[in-house]
Design an enzyme around this catalytic site. Structure first.
Site, short mmCIF file in Angstrom:
data_model
loop_
_atom_site.label_atom_id
_atom_site.label_comp_id
_atom_site.label_asym_id
_atom_site.label_seq_id
_atom_site.Cartn_x
_atom_site.Cartn_y
_atom_site.Cartn_z
N GLN A 1 -1.81 -20.21 19.87
CA GLN A 1 -2.67 -19.32 19.07
C GLN A 1 -2.75 -17.93 19.70
O GLN A 1 -3.20 -16.98 19.06
CB GLN A 1 -4.09 -19.91 18.98
CG GLN A 1 -4.14 -21.19 18.19
CD GLN A 1 -5.53 -21.82 18.17
OE1 GLN A 1 -6.52 -21.20 18.53
NE2 GLN A 1 -5.60 -23.07 17.72
N CYS A 2 -2.33 -17.83 20.95
CA CYS A 2 -2.37 -16.52 21.63
C CYS A 2 -1.22 -15.65 21.15
O CYS A 2 -0.15 -16.14 20.81
CB CYS A 2 -2.24 -16.69 23.14
SG CYS A 2 -3.59 -17.62 23.86
N THR B 1 3.76 -9.72 14.86
CA THR B 1 2.60 -10.28 14.15
C THR B 1 1.68 -9.13 13.73
O THR B 1 1.50 -8.18 14.49
CB THR B 1 1.82 -11.21 15.13
OG1 THR B 1 2.66 -12.30 15.48
CG2 THR B 1 0.53 -11.74 14.53
N ASP C 1 1.94 -7.16 -4.23
CA ASP C 1 1.12 -7.18 -3.03
C ASP C 1 1.75 -8.27 -2.17
O ASP C 1 2.13 -9.33 -2.68
CB ASP C 1 -0.32 -7.57 -3.38
CG ASP C 1 -1.25 -7.49 -2.18
OD1 ASP C 1 -2.09 -6.59 -2.15
OD2 ASP C 1 -1.11 -8.33 -1.26
N THR D 1 0.80 -1.22 0.00
CA THR D 1 0.00 0.00 0.00
C THR D 1 0.84 1.27 0.00
O THR D 1 0.47 2.27 -0.63
CB THR D 1 -0.90 0.00 1.26
OG1 THR D 1 -1.71 -1.16 1.22
CG2 THR D 1 -1.79 1.22 1.33
N1 ASP Z 1 -2.37 -5.90 0.69
C1 ASP Z 1 -1.29 -5.01 1.05
C2 ASP Z 1 -0.02 -5.82 1.11
O1 ASP Z 1 0.26 -6.46 2.09
C3 ASP Z 1 -1.58 -4.35 2.33
C4 ASP Z 1 -0.51 -3.40 2.78
O2 ASP Z 1 0.35 -2.99 2.05
O3 ASP Z 1 -0.52 -3.02 3.95
O4 ASP Z 1 0.71 -5.82 0.14
#
Ligand code: ASP
Length: 343
Positions: free
Chosen positions: A278-279, A167, A59, A15
């Site tokens: 999982q936590c 994470t 992406d 993004t």
């Molecule tokens: N879908 C995008 C990606 O991980 C989301 C982002 O950039 O934050 O490439």
């Protein structure tokens, strides 16, 4: 002559590098050579910047071990020439890529700071501008000629975190990442407060890059009602060498005989099973509850407080080294890049 601080900015996609298309309004990647138009503040740093733009840009859902290896290779090829590296990456799988890079880059003595954003740089309210500017500052930060953060880390929304402890937990808040089991490497406000007791110390050895990763690993997330047909066929996946068992709480799983027997069979077929929780915070501790005693008995390995992202990439790394299973199990119990807490 005094040399300028030099930073290599590696743009992989995500993004942060998007702008809204003038005609359609849809998000499209902008030409990274024009980054100075998007972030004119860059010219106020008295640094030498160079850019490496991935082709094609991705992406981050499309990342894989081969692309991680390309990134490690770019850092290796440019290692001597730059003081630090900033990797711009989509946030969705940033914790995986950055964890993978932490294992690929042994004896790292320079900062490799991953960042990205929730809103594109081309948007007025973008979080990308601050993330990029501070990531650069951290990548350049030195004390007595030595980098302050000589490790792979993630910087997002005022928080600097060790990559393999991180994470993504929020898909819409600017504060998208969490380091559940390790304090921040730095907290950013008016000043950047480095947590020097936590940051790894440089060892001044020569960088070694390990790019051969083995992808014969899989994640088994358990849930109440999980059935034997599924677990059995999952563990019979051809070529499977290691499983990350995502268990409940502090490492608990069903104690029903069918479940234990299927896992026991897999262990005796030389499949490594690593138990992580999982936590987001806390540690797997076999034997704390009765429901994890059996796991220990059949040979499941305690993943302690490792994230799933770190567990997956650590196993890919260890399997890629062609170590025997005894060595891999031993190394899973050790912290090799600060990925797990050993008391
Ligand atoms: N879908 C995008 C990606 O991980 C989301 C982002 O950039 O934050 O490439």
């Amino acid at each position: 002559m005094f040399e300028k601080t030099s930073i290599l900015i590696i743009y992989t996609g995500g993004t942060i590098g998007m702008i809204a298309d003038e005609n359609t309004g849809a998000l499209v990647p902008f030409n990274f050579e024009n980054i100075n138009n998007q972030v004119p503040e860059l010219s106020r740093f008295n640094y030498k910047f160079d850019f490496h733009c991935f082709e094609p840009i991705l992406d981050s859902s499309n990342m894989n071990p081969d692309i991680w290896a390309d990134m490690a290779q770019i850092i290796k090829d440019n290692y001597e020439e730059y003081d630090g590296f900033v990797v711009l990456h989509g946030s969705d799988t940033m914790a995986y890529t950055a964890s993978a890079l932490s294992f690929m880059l042994e004896n790292l003595n320079k900062p490799v700071v991953f960042t990205g954003s929730q809103l594109p740089l081309g948007f007025l309210r973008t979080d990308g501008r601050e993330n990029l500017i501070t990531a650069i500052e951290i990548a350049a930060a030195k004390e007595d000629e030595t980098p302050i953060v000589p490790e792979v880390c993630i910087y997002f929304e005022n928080h600097l975190m060790r990559a393999n402890r991180t994470t993504k937990y929020n898909a819409e808040n600017f504060n998208a990442f969490v380091s559940g089991n390790l304090p921040l490497l730095a907290d950013v406000g008016i000043t950047i407060k480095y947590n020097r007791n936590i940051i790894l110390k440089p060892n001044f050895k020569k960088l070694k890059v390990h790019t051969s990763f083995d992808d014969n690993v899989a994640v088994l997330k358990i849930f109440p009602g999980i059935n034997s047909r599924f677990v059995e066929s999952f563990l019979k996946t051809p070529g499977l060498k290691a499983v990350i068992l995502e268990s409940f709480g502090s490492g608990n799983a069903p104690s029903e005989p069918w479940f234990i027997n299927i896992l026991k069979q897999a262990c005796s077929n030389n499949i490594i099973i690593l138990n992580v929780s999982q936590c987001i915070a806390g540690s797997v501790e076999h034997g704390k509850y009765e429901t994890s005693i059996k796991l220990e008995e059949i040979g499941v390995i305690e993943g302690r407080d490792m994230t799933s992202e770190a567990a997956i990439t650590k196993l890919m790394y260890l399997l890629g080294k062609d170590y025997d299973n005894t060595t891999i199990k031993k190394m899973l119990g050790q912290s090799i890049r600060g990925e797990v807490t050993i008391n």
